[in-house]
Structure formats: structure tokens, C-alpha cells
Design an enzyme around this catalytic site. Structure first.
Site, mmCIF file in Angstrom:
data_model
loop_
_atom_site.group_PDB
_atom_site.id
_atom_site.type_symbol
_atom_site.label_atom_id
_atom_site.label_comp_id
_atom_site.label_asym_id
_atom_site.label_seq_id
_atom_site.Cartn_x
_atom_site.Cartn_y
_atom_site.Cartn_z
ATOM 1 N N LYS A 125 -127.221 42.713 67.470
ATOM 2 C CA LYS A 125 -127.462 43.880 68.442
ATOM 3 C C LYS A 125 -127.064 45.355 67.410
ATOM 4 O O LYS A 125 -126.529 44.902 66.339
ATOM 5 C CB LYS A 125 -126.321 43.927 69.447
ATOM 6 C CG LYS A 125 -126.504 45.161 70.702
ATOM 7 C CD LYS A 125 -127.594 44.374 71.616
ATOM 8 C CE LYS A 125 -127.984 45.446 72.455
ATOM 9 N NZ LYS A 125 -128.694 44.855 73.681
ATOM 10 N N ASP A 165 -133.093 48.518 73.915
ATOM 11 C CA ASP A 165 -131.973 48.902 74.997
ATOM 12 C C ASP A 165 -132.088 50.233 75.418
ATOM 13 O O ASP A 165 -133.270 51.106 75.411
ATOM 14 C CB ASP A 165 -130.786 48.266 74.188
ATOM 15 C CG ASP A 165 -129.543 48.160 75.100
ATOM 16 O OD1 ASP A 165 -129.529 47.182 75.564
ATOM 17 O OD2 ASP A 165 -128.820 49.161 75.168
#
Ligand code: NDP
Length: 444
Positions: A125, A165
Site C-alpha cells: 500500500k 484508493d
């Protein structure tokens, strides 16, 4: 001290001031207690200690110049958490709240989520504390180019494949991809969520929201029920929220409320999703506008009030810790029967306990929102095979994956003596595959 407790205590001592990371690790490791009890060899191999330590974390400076000539410096992050089952995969978040704790919680969750999809992808991430709100297209482009000018050396189609995201949608992925291609001179699937004209996959935009609804539909179906006639609350009004709303309504539900970070709209007649798309996707405006455009709709400042609206199904799709203990108690009192997490970790640990105690069917994020990354992996397959599947083909694969994940976590929960506890079931089902791969690969 018992193994899981010891690993959690060490993690908190070694990583102080990372509350979100502690929260995610606590949820995950507590769910794994029955697994480590059955596999004493994991403790000998320090498997959990390795599992909670990222393989690599990169922190970097992102300098950029705004339209007025002022220089700004943001922080950039990429946490490459676990590559046991495939290349690192996970989104980039651009939001002022981003810090190492948030990126690590998201990365840890991502390992198990990616494993649950059944596809060969590891967990990672990244992101930045950059705030895209109110920036011009040129400012966004210059920021993305600067971010990629550092990130490119750490990623690759077989190494690490980022995606979007919060704050990173099609526009940002386009600018990031353009800069990667320019530096590396490679037109490869190094990012997913790409536009259809340069290697993207049909249905990727819709995938997380649709996938959430497919899983919730399966949970309903297994109990002889369906979305038809149900009242639903969806929080957020971004990518996940919009497509969760669209799909739930197409299955006969009425979504009555949505929000952004300023406040929520309530429309007792059912949210008109085309109006939301126009405001959010085209105009990049605020949800408040909805009430000005749709007769009978109300706008309320602040977010928390949304959870006081009576509903059968709640789909939190904005951000972490949206539903705390108090909101969970109000939802239960008002008769909520299903909670499907579209966002990552939108419910606090205390909120989850309230839902589970009340017998609410609680579908945790790492399972319920896995449709996005699953479709990203389908995008990777299409890229490397130079293929282009139709919307229907990708959507059918997505639906199949979501139904499989539901049954895998349901079966894992039953097998490990915690039937109906999908938090534990998802953690166990996701972890077993990663653990097997890590054990097979030695102490690395
Ligand atoms: P978007 O940026 O498209 O939308 C985010 C939405 O949440 C916006 O409406 C935003 O409002 C709202 N929001 C963000 N922070 C807050 C806050 N602190 N309080 C209230 N509202 C807030 O993001 P996505 O829809 O892509 O992501 C939403 C969630 O889903 C995240 O948790 C993400 O990690 C998760 N997720 C996303 C996937 C994807 O494919 N996109 C895949 C899997 C999970 P505002 O505009 O006012 O900031």
C-alpha cells in the site's frame, strides 16, 4: 505470555504512535488464535513476527510547484508488506490524513484480502499526505509526476503494482502511468485502474462497489432473503459508494443516504445515483449540491448523523473508523440486519463487537471489498496476455470471486469453531495460504 499476545505487545512497543496499525493487527491476530493453536510450527518459525513486519517500507519527499509558483513538499510512502504469494499489490491513497500508521494498517489488511481473492498477488500500500481537493488539473499532474519520479524505481509489473484508493482515481492513475512510461520507456501493466484506451479493464471502476453488493447478496441469499425492498445506507460518495449504491438499487433496494466529509444527504425516495455521479464524477463538487437539485432531499452538516437513519443494511464506504460503538448501538437499535464494509476498517473494534453480539451479519472489509483488487488482478492478466475481455466477462468473474470468498470465509469460520464470525473466518481463510507460502520459502 501466549504467542498472539506476545506478538501484539512487541508490535505495539516497537511501533509506538501507530494506532491504526495496532487496531488492524489486533483484529487480525486475535482472529488467528485458533490457527496458531493448531500449528505450533508457526511459532517456531516466528511466522507471525515476520507477517506483521513489512518486507520493505519506502518514505520519500514529493516536491511540487502550485499554479502560483509556490513550492510544496509532501510525504510519499510505499510499504511493500508481503510478497509470499505474488508481487506486491495495493492502492495509493492521497489524503491529508495519510501517515505511516495508516499505510501500514492498509498494507497488512491487503495481504489477507489479496490472498482471499484466490489470485496470485501479495500485499502492499502507499500514498501521500497530499490533498487533491481544490487543486487544478495541472497541479494534480505535477504532483503525480513528482510522486512517480521517485516511486518508479521501486515498482514493476512483476514486482509491485499499485492502484487507486481515496483521492486516486482514473485521472491520477493516468498521470502516474504517463510519467512511469516516460521514465522507463515501457508500456506495461505497472498500475491498475488504467483508462480503457491504455490497457485498463472494463468493470474495474465499478468492481469494489459491485463486489461488495454481490457478497452481501450472497449472504442474504443464504438466509432466504434478497436486496428487494430493503432500506440501505451507504456512507461516502466516492468510487466505492457510488457503485455500491448503483448495484444495490438495481437489485431492488432503496439507498436513502450518502455523505462526503462535510455532511450527509437523506432522500426518502431513494438516492438518484445519476445526480450523484454528475456532482461527484463530472463536477467534482460536494454532496450538499444533491439536496439543492433533488426535490424532497435533505442535507445535514456532519457525518455521524447518517447512522441514526433507520435501515436494514449498512454499507460503510468512505474511510476507517466511521462507525464507532455509539453508532453501532444506534444502528442495532434501529434494526440493522447486515453490515458490509466497503471501506477499509470502517468499523472500530468496539463497533464490531456490538454488531456481533447483536447477531448482525457482519461482512468485514478484507473480504467484502476485495472485488476491486480482484478485478485489478484480472486487469493484470489481460495486460500480460494482450487480451481485452467484455464488461460481462469481467463482471461474471468478479461475481464468482465474491461468492467464493463468502463461502471460503464461512467455511473457515465453521472449521475453526467460530461459525458466523466472518471477521475470524476472513482472517483465517486469507492467512492459511500466505502462511503455507511463507513456510515453504524458508526464513526470508
Ligand atoms: P474516493 O476518494 O473515491 O471516495 C472517498 C469518499 O469517502 C468521499 O466521499 C470522501 O469525502 C469520503 N471520505 C474520505 N475521508 C472521509 C472522512 N474522514 N470522513 C468522511 N468522509 C470521508 O475513495 P474510494 O471510494 O476509492 O475509497 C473509499 C474506501 O474504500 C477507502 O477506505 C478505500 O481504502 C476503500 N477501498 C477502495 C477500493 C477501490 O477500488 N477504490 C478498493 C478497496 C477498498 P470527501 O470527498 O469529502 O473527502
Amino acid at each position: 505470555m501466549e504467542y498472539v499476545e506476545r506478538v501484539l505487545a512487541d508490535l505495539k512497543a516497537k511501533n509506538p504512535n501507530e494506532p491504526e496499525f495496532h487496531q488492524a493487527a489486533t483484529e487480525i491476530l486475535n482472529g488467528l488464535k485458533p490457527v496458531v493453536a493448531k500449528h505450533p510450527e508457526y511459532e517456531k518459525a516466528a511466522l507471525l513476527e515476520r507477517f506483521v513486519e513489512p518486507e520493505r517500507a519506502v518514505l520519500f519527499r514529493v516536491p511540487w510547484v502550485d499554479d502560483n509558483g509556490t513550492v510544496h513538499i509532501n510525504k510519499g510512502y510505499r510499504v511493500q508488506f508481503n510478497s509470499a504469494i505474488g508481487p506486491y499489490k495495493g492502492g495509493l491513497r492521497f489524503h491529508p490524513s495519510v501517515n505511516l500508521s495508516i499505510i501500514k494498517f492498509l498494507g497488512l489488511e491487503q495481504i489477507l484480502k489479496n490472498s482471499l481473492t484466490g489470485l496470485p498477488i501479495g500485499g502492499g500500500k502507499g500514498g501521500s499526505d497530499f490533498d487533491p481537493k481544490g487543486k487544478s488539473d495541472n497541479e494534480i499532474m505535477r504532483f503525480c509526476q513528482s510522486f512517480m519520479t521517485e516511486l518508479y524505481r521501486h515498482i514493476g509489473q512483476d514486482t509491485d503494482v499499485p492502484a487507486g484508493d481515496i483521492g486516486v482515481g482514473g485521472r491520477e492513475i493516468g498521470y502516474l502511468f504517463g510519467q512511469y512510461k516516460r521514465i522507463r520507456d515501457e508500456h506495461v501493466g505497472v498500475l491498475t485502474g488504467r483508462g480503457l484506451s491504455y490497457g485498463g479493464s472494463l468493470s474495474r471502476t465499478e468492481a469494489t462497489g459491485y463486489g461488495l453488493v454481490y457478497m452481501t447478496e450472497e449472504a442474504l441469499k443464504c438466509r432466504g432473503d434478497s436486496f428487494k425492498g430493503k432500506t440501505v445506507i451507504v456512507s461516502g460518495s466516492g468510487n466505492v459508494a457510488i457503485y455500491a449504491t448503483e448495484k444495490a438499487q438495481s437489485l431492488g433496494a432503496k439507498v436513502v443516504a450518502m455523505y462526503d466529509s462535510n455532511g450527509y444527504v437523506y432522500d426518502k425516495n431513494g438516492i438518484q445515483i445519476d445526480v450523484v455521479k454528475q456532482i461527484k464524477e463530472v463536477e467534482r463538487g460536494r454532496i450538499k449540491e444533491y439536496a439543492a437539485r433533488v426535490k424532497g432531499a435533505e442535507y445535514h452538516e456532519g457525518c455521524k448523523g447518517i447512522w441514526t437513519i433507520k435501515c436494514d443494511i449498512a454499507l460503510p464506504c468512505a474511510t476507517q473508523n466511521e462507525i464507532d460503538k455509539e453508532s453501532a448501538e444506534i444502528l442495532v437499535k434501529n434494526g440493522v440486519k447486515y453490515v458490509g464494509e466497503g471501506a477499509n476498517m470502517p468499523t472500530t473494534l468496539e463497533g464490531i463487537a456490538v454488531f456481533q453480539k447483536a447477531g448482525v451479519i457482519f461482512l468485514p472489509a478484507k473480504a467484502a471489498n476485495a472485488g476491486g483488487v480482484a478485478t485489478s488482478a484480472l486487469e493484470m492478466a489481460q495486460s500480460s496476455g494482450r487480451l481485452f475481455w467484455t464488461f460481462e466477462e469481467v463482471d461474471a468473474k468478479l461475481k464468482n470471486i465474491m461468492i467464493n470468498i463468502y463461502h471460503n470465509m464461512d467455511n473457515a469460520a465453521k472449521e475453526y469453531g467460530c461459525e458466523g464470525d466472518y471477521v475470524a473466518g476472513a482472517n483465517i481463510a486469507g492467512f492459511l495460504k500466505v502462511a503455507a507460502a511463507m513456510m515453504a520459502q524458508g526464513i526470508v
